[in-house]
Write an enzyme that holds these catalytic residues in place. Structure first.
Site, PDB file in Angstrom:
ATOM      1  N   ASP A  13       0.910  -1.296  -0.121  1.00 53.43           N
ATOM      2  CA  ASP A  13       0.011  -0.029   0.042  1.00 53.43           C
ATOM      3  C   ASP A  13       0.663   1.263  -0.050  1.00 53.43           C
ATOM      4  OD1 ASP A  13      -2.225  -1.564   0.164  1.00 53.43           O
ATOM      5  OD2 ASP A  13      -2.250  -1.573   2.204  1.00 53.43           O
ATOM      6  N   GLU A  14       2.020   1.201  -0.559  1.00 45.60           N
ATOM      7  CA  GLU A  14       2.867   2.217  -0.675  1.00 45.60           C
ATOM      8  C   GLU A  14       2.411   3.551  -1.504  1.00 45.60           C
ATOM      9  OE1 GLU A  14       3.970  -0.612  -1.213  1.00 45.60           O
ATOM     10  OE2 GLU A  14       5.256  -1.235   0.255  1.00 45.60           O
ATOM     11  N   LYS A  16       1.747   2.102  -4.947  1.00 47.28           N
ATOM     12  CA  LYS A  16       2.482   1.655  -6.134  1.00 47.28           C
ATOM     13  C   LYS A  16       1.552   2.043  -7.411  1.00 47.28           C
ATOM     14  CE  LYS A  16       2.206  -2.309  -4.398  1.00 47.28           C
ATOM     15  NZ  LYS A  16       1.880  -2.118  -2.959  1.00 47.28           N
ATOM     16  N   LYS A  18      -0.358   4.551  -8.085  1.00 49.77           N
ATOM     17  CA  LYS A  18      -0.460   5.930  -8.434  1.00 49.77           C
ATOM     18  C   LYS A  18       1.104   6.221  -9.416  1.00 49.77           C
ATOM     19  CE  LYS A  18       0.947  10.257  -8.206  1.00 49.77           C
ATOM     20  NZ  LYS A  18       1.029  11.588  -7.637  1.00 49.77           N
ATOM     21  N   ASN A  38      -5.298 -10.335  -3.658  1.00 48.43           N
ATOM     22  CA  ASN A  38      -5.133  -9.871  -2.389  1.00 48.43           C
ATOM     23  C   ASN A  38      -4.596  -8.191  -2.578  1.00 48.43           C
ATOM     24  OD1 ASN A  38      -2.903 -10.634  -3.685  1.00 48.43           O
ATOM     25  ND2 ASN A  38      -1.711 -11.366  -1.755  1.00 48.43           N
ATOM     26  N   GLY A  40      -4.532  -4.329  -3.780  1.00 49.25           N
ATOM     27  CA  GLY A  40      -5.541  -3.154  -3.789  1.00 49.25           C
ATOM     28  C   GLY A  40      -4.755  -2.114  -4.317  1.00 49.25           C
ATOM     29  N   HIS A  41      -4.899  -1.895  -5.688  1.00 45.55           N
ATOM     30  CA  HIS A  41      -4.189  -0.657  -6.269  1.00 45.55           C
ATOM     31  C   HIS A  41      -5.247   0.510  -6.790  1.00 45.55           C
ATOM     32  CE1 HIS A  41      -0.577  -3.824  -7.115  1.00 45.55           C
ATOM     33  NE2 HIS A  41      -0.988  -3.489  -5.548  1.00 45.55           N
ATOM     34  N   THR A  42      -5.056   1.708  -6.006  1.00 45.37           N
ATOM     35  CA  THR A  42      -5.815   2.732  -6.286  1.00 45.37           C
ATOM     36  C   THR A  42      -5.408   3.736  -7.407  1.00 45.37           C
ATOM     37  OG1 THR A  42      -6.365   2.481  -3.891  1.00 45.37           O
ATOM     38  CG2 THR A  42      -7.199   4.433  -5.082  1.00 45.37           C
ATOM     39  N   THR A 129      -5.972 -11.603   3.636  1.00 51.07           N
ATOM     40  CA  THR A 129      -7.000 -10.765   3.042  1.00 51.07           C
ATOM     41  C   THR A 129      -8.087 -11.879   2.606  1.00 51.07           C
ATOM     42  OG1 THR A 129      -6.140 -11.079   0.817  1.00 51.07           O
ATOM     43  CG2 THR A 129      -5.720  -9.292   1.666  1.00 51.07           C
ATOM     44  N   ARG A 143       2.026 -29.177  -7.146  1.00 48.41           N
ATOM     45  CA  ARG A 143       1.598 -29.458  -8.393  1.00 48.41           C
ATOM     46  C   ARG A 143       0.332 -30.081  -8.422  1.00 48.41           C
ATOM     47  NH1 ARG A 143       7.300 -32.416  -8.248  1.00 48.41           N
ATOM     48  NH2 ARG A 143       6.860 -32.327  -6.163  1.00 48.41           N
ATOM     49  N   GLN A 224       1.878  -6.107  -3.103  1.00 50.71           N
ATOM     50  CA  GLN A 224       2.248  -6.193  -1.847  1.00 50.71           C
ATOM     51  C   GLN A 224       3.679  -5.478  -1.683  1.00 50.71           C
ATOM     52  OE1 GLN A 224       1.202  -9.744  -3.346  1.00 50.71           O
ATOM     53  NE2 GLN A 224      -0.532  -8.506  -2.829  1.00 50.71           N
ATOM     54  N   THR A 300      -8.354  -3.259  -0.248  1.00 51.56           N
ATOM     55  CA  THR A 300      -9.038  -4.631  -0.579  1.00 51.56           C
ATOM     56  C   THR A 300      -9.864  -5.048   0.562  1.00 51.56           C
ATOM     57  OG1 THR A 300      -7.205  -5.250  -1.612  1.00 51.56           O
ATOM     58  CG2 THR A 300      -8.388  -7.168  -1.094  1.00 51.56           C
ATOM     59  N   GLY A 415       0.210  13.942  -3.657  1.00 48.51           N
ATOM     60  CA  GLY A 415      -1.146  13.607  -3.551  1.00 48.51           C
ATOM     61  C   GLY A 415      -1.466  12.491  -4.579  1.00 48.51           C
TER      62      GLY A 415
HETATM   63  P1  GDP Z   1      -0.838   0.445  -3.612  1.00 47.77           P
HETATM   64  O1  GDP Z   1      -1.487  -0.827  -3.290  1.00 47.77           O
HETATM   65  O2  GDP Z   1       0.600   0.370  -3.333  1.00 47.77           O
HETATM   66  O3  GDP Z   1      -0.990   0.690  -5.070  1.00 47.77           O
HETATM   67  O4  GDP Z   1      -1.544   1.507  -2.654  1.00 47.77           O
HETATM   68  P2  GDP Z   1      -2.816   1.570  -2.435  1.00 47.77           P
HETATM   69  O5  GDP Z   1      -3.726   2.021  -3.267  1.00 47.77           O
HETATM   70  O6  GDP Z   1      -3.375   0.459  -1.656  1.00 47.77           O
HETATM   71  O7  GDP Z   1      -2.996   2.963  -1.258  1.00 47.77           O
HETATM   72  C1  GDP Z   1      -2.324   4.089  -1.465  1.00 47.77           C
HETATM   73  C2  GDP Z   1      -3.529   5.121  -1.026  1.00 47.77           C
HETATM   74  O8  GDP Z   1      -2.650   6.213  -1.083  1.00 47.77           O
HETATM   75  C3  GDP Z   1      -4.497   5.193  -2.277  1.00 47.77           C
HETATM   76  O9  GDP Z   1      -5.423   5.616  -1.750  1.00 47.77           O
HETATM   77  C4  GDP Z   1      -3.986   6.195  -3.009  1.00 47.77           C
HETATM   78  O10 GDP Z   1      -5.109   6.919  -4.059  1.00 47.77           O
HETATM   79  C5  GDP Z   1      -3.325   7.334  -2.067  1.00 47.77           C
HETATM   80  N1  GDP Z   1      -2.015   8.000  -2.616  1.00 47.77           N
HETATM   81  C6  GDP Z   1      -1.032   7.658  -3.474  1.00 47.77           C
HETATM   82  N2  GDP Z   1      -0.059   8.624  -3.674  1.00 47.77           N
HETATM   83  C7  GDP Z   1      -0.536   9.319  -2.605  1.00 47.77           C
HETATM   84  C8  GDP Z   1       0.097  10.726  -2.472  1.00 47.77           C
HETATM   85  O11 GDP Z   1       1.300  11.231  -2.652  1.00 47.77           O
HETATM   86  N3  GDP Z   1      -0.409  11.438  -1.440  1.00 47.77           N
HETATM   87  C9  GDP Z   1      -1.784  11.103  -0.974  1.00 47.77           C
HETATM   88  N4  GDP Z   1      -2.226  11.924   0.106  1.00 47.77           N
HETATM   89  N5  GDP Z   1      -2.353   9.979  -1.164  1.00 47.77           N
HETATM   90  C10 GDP Z   1      -1.661   9.266  -1.998  1.00 47.77           C
HETATM   91  P1  IMO Z   2      -1.090  -4.455  -2.234  1.00 46.27           P
HETATM   92  O1  IMO Z   2      -0.554  -4.662  -3.732  1.00 46.27           O
HETATM   93  C1  IMO Z   2      -0.990  -4.845   2.117  1.00 46.27           C
HETATM   94  C2  IMO Z   2      -1.001  -8.688   3.688  1.00 46.27           C
HETATM   95  C3  IMO Z   2      -2.342  -9.151   4.436  1.00 46.27           C
HETATM   96  C4  IMO Z   2      -1.662 -10.138   5.515  1.00 46.27           C
HETATM   97  C5  IMO Z   2      -0.643 -10.803   4.687  1.00 46.27           C
HETATM   98  C6  IMO Z   2      -1.005 -12.064   3.740  1.00 46.27           C
HETATM   99  O2  IMO Z   2      -2.136  -3.528  -2.105  1.00 46.27           O
HETATM  100  O3  IMO Z   2       0.102  -3.478  -1.435  1.00 46.27           O
HETATM  101  P2  IMO Z   2      -2.556 -12.796   1.956  1.00 46.27           P
HETATM  102  O4  IMO Z   2      -4.022 -12.511   1.629  1.00 46.27           O
HETATM  103  O5  IMO Z   2      -1.819 -12.252   0.815  1.00 46.27           O
HETATM  104  O6  IMO Z   2      -2.227 -14.162   2.305  1.00 46.27           O
HETATM  105  O7  IMO Z   2      -2.435 -11.968   3.145  1.00 46.27           O
HETATM  106  O8  IMO Z   2      -0.388  -9.841   3.618  1.00 46.27           O
HETATM  107  N1  IMO Z   2      -1.260  -8.167   2.165  1.00 46.27           N
HETATM  108  C7  IMO Z   2      -1.367  -6.804   2.052  1.00 46.27           C
HETATM  109  N2  IMO Z   2      -0.950  -5.833   2.680  1.00 46.27           N
HETATM  110  N3  IMO Z   2      -0.968  -4.515   0.747  1.00 46.27           N
HETATM  111  C8  IMO Z   2      -1.384  -5.566  -0.097  1.00 46.27           C
HETATM  112  O9  IMO Z   2      -1.355  -5.502  -1.419  1.00 46.27           O
HETATM  113  C9  IMO Z   2      -1.484  -6.776   0.683  1.00 46.27           C
HETATM  114  N4  IMO Z   2      -1.716  -8.003   0.044  1.00 46.27           N
HETATM  115  C10 IMO Z   2      -1.603  -8.948   1.013  1.00 46.27           C
HETATM  116  O10 IMO Z   2      -2.995  -8.025   5.220  1.00 46.27           O
HETATM  117  O11 IMO Z   2      -0.988  -9.452   6.434  1.00 46.27           O
HETATM  118 MG    MG Z   3      -2.930  -1.801  -1.834  1.00 45.79          MG
END
Ligand code: GDP
Ligand code: IMO
Ligand code: MG
Length: 427
Positions: A13-14, A16, A18, A38, A40-42, A129, A143, A224, A300, A415
């Site tokens: 959830d860094e 990625k 964006k 698993n 969740g990419h926003t 998840t 396998r 992840q 997610t 942002g």
């Molecule tokens: P991912 O899984 O690494 O793609 O990240 P997620 O989508 O799960 O979570 C990142 C969240 O931060 C999302 O709600 C994005 O819309 C938001 N986001 C991404 N970059 C920025 C940023 O630079 N600033 C802010 N405020 N929000 C951001």
């Molecule tokens: P993105 O791609 C954050 C975490 C789960 C749990 C562990 C194992 O959006 O960054 P799993 O369902 O994979 O067996 O769960 O990994 N996890 C994540 N945490 N972002 C994710 O994906 C994740 N996908 C799995 O919360 O701790």
């Molecule tokens: Mg995510």
């Protein structure tokens, strides 16, 4: 022309998606290579939010190709839902989305088993998840799996499903006292699902190798994060795939010589969703403030993300195991109203300095984070588009993060919108 791997450098959830969406502007093909639904990419485009679990985040660019590689575990119901959602919002992925015929399929047994195991584990639960990821990868390695190509041919699918049903249903009954899943129904349903995705399915490796030869620019979109990697993370509180850059090649069927950059996406602080160690976690009002301002709710599962200060031993480890060439620092704007910002520079373990987060849980648990404090900037950064427009203290903070992990900063995000991006040096 760059072929970039974009990797989460913390616990996921860094931001990625964006970064991938932004970099897609100068790329041709975007590839998911591991994980499954698993993720969740926003992506926010023109104020509309899209959350992708399987479809690569580049799909918003109508002239780009998107690929789901063999390393992904594919839930066919989920991908069809995402395709339908996109069409509803006016974006048709037909002809632009390819799915590897050798990617493994998430089956109803996997999703059920994921939930049963977690329930039985009680306090030791991983906090997955619930998308069937671990059980699907186990069947792959054992396998016993079903692959996407098998869904297109009953002769292939039937014996594989019957095989899985025979031992998984016994496991359900004996270990979990849970009802069996009807193999005949699954065969029928998954043949229908196969027909629905048939036109997307192909040999990805061949397609990518031809694309590389004709100098297309590729982005490999990690899911992840590095510290959730099954080998390099805080095992067993990890996911079930290799999330690191090296996984991009085997998860898509190309050789490492094609790759030119490994970009580590790094939140300007740290979050984690699910259970497991988190040395810089803040269980106080500062953690709550980060969660509120950062909107730190899982994309997610809707669970609250745990929040803490930037942890250099985490990102330093990511720099090493991924061979990072650049950092993409996200969510800098979330720190805009903090008077002071702390950075964990290293840990201390029994009087010794520790620079990298250890792999063993018992060691991580005994590590004490050591912090340095930097002054905040108390200024809105969300409208900055150039490095020079950032407040001096924000520049100093970013430079310090870069220095601590010894990787140059390629870009900074202020942002969630595509244009809220500052490019420093992506060469
Ligand atoms: P991912 O899984 O690494 O793609 O990240 P997620 O989508 O799960 O979570 C990142 C969240 O931060 C999302 O709600 C994005 O819309 C938001 N986001 C991404 N970059 C920025 C940023 O630079 N600033 C802010 N405020 N929000 C951001
Ligand atoms: P993105 O791609 C954050 C975490 C789960 C749990 C562990 C194992 O959006 O960054 P799993 O369902 O994979 O067996 O769960 O990994 N996890 C994540 N945490 N972002 C994710 O994906 C994740 N996908 C799995 O919360 O701790
Ligand atoms: Mg995510």
């Amino acid at each position: 022309m760059q072929n970039r791997i974009v990797i989460g450098s913390q616990w996921g959830d860094e931001g990625k998606a964006k970064i991938v969406d932004f970099l897609t502007l100068e790329s041709d093909i975007i590839i998911r290579f591991q994980g499954g639904a698993n993720a969740g990419h926003t992506v926010i485009v023109d104020g509309v939010e899209f959350i992708f679990h399987l479809i690569p985040s580049g799909i918003m660019h109508e002239d780009k190709m998107c690929v789901i590689g063999n390393g992904v575990v594919l839930d066919p119901k989920q991908i069809l839902k995402e395709i339908a959602d996109l069409k509803e919002k006016g974006i048709d992925p037909t002809g632009r989305l390819k799915i590897a015929d050798n990617a493994h399929v998430v089956l109803p047994w996997h999703i059920e088993l994921d939930k049963l195991k977690e329930k039985q584990a009680g306090k030791a639960a991983i906090g997955t998840t619930g998308r069937g990821i671990g059980p699907c990868y186990s069947d792959k390695v054992n396998r016993h799996g079903v692959r996407v190509g098998d869904l297109l041919d009953e002769k292939e699918l039937r014996p594989r499903i019957e095989d899985i049903a025979s031992f998984r249903n016994k496991e359900f009954e004996l270990l979990y006292n849970a009802p069996p899943i009807d193999a005949e129904e699954v065969i029928k349903e998954y043949l229908d699902l196969g027909n629905a995705i048939r036109d997307f399915v192909c040999d990805i490796s061949g397609f990518l190798s031809e694309s590389i030869k004709s100098c297309k620019s590729l982005i490999f979109e990690g899911a992840q994060g590095t510290i959730l990697d099954v080998d390099h993370g805080t095992y067993p509180f990890v996911t079930s795939s290799n999330t690191v850059a090296g996984s991009a090649c085997c998860g898509s069927g190309i050789g490492p010589t094609a790759i030119t950059q490994a970009i580590g996406v790094v939140k300007a602080y740290t979050t984690r969703v699910g259970n497991g160690p988190f040395p810089t976690e803040l269980n106080d009002e500062i953690g709550e403030k980060l969660r509120d301002i950062g909107g730190e709710i899982g994309a997610t599962t809707g669970r609250e993300r745990r929040c803490g200060w930037f942890d250099a031993p985490v990102v330093r480890k990511a720099a090493v195991v991924n061979g990072l060439t650049h950092l993409a620092i996200t969510k800098l704007d979330v720190l805009d109203t903090f008077d002071e910002i702390k950075i964990c520079t290293h840990y201390e373990l029994e009087g010794q300095r520790v620079d990298f987060i250890p792999s063993q849980l018992s060691k991580v648990g005994r590590c004490k984070p050591v912090y340095e404090t930097m002054p905040g900037w108390n200024q809105d950064t969300t409208k900055c588009r150039e490095w020079d427009e950032l407040p001096l203290n924000a520049q100093k903070y970013i430079n310090r993060l870069s220095e601590l992990v010894d990787v140059k900063v390629g870009m900074v995000s202020v942002g969630a919108w595509r244009d809220q991006s500052i490019v420093l040096d992506m060469e």
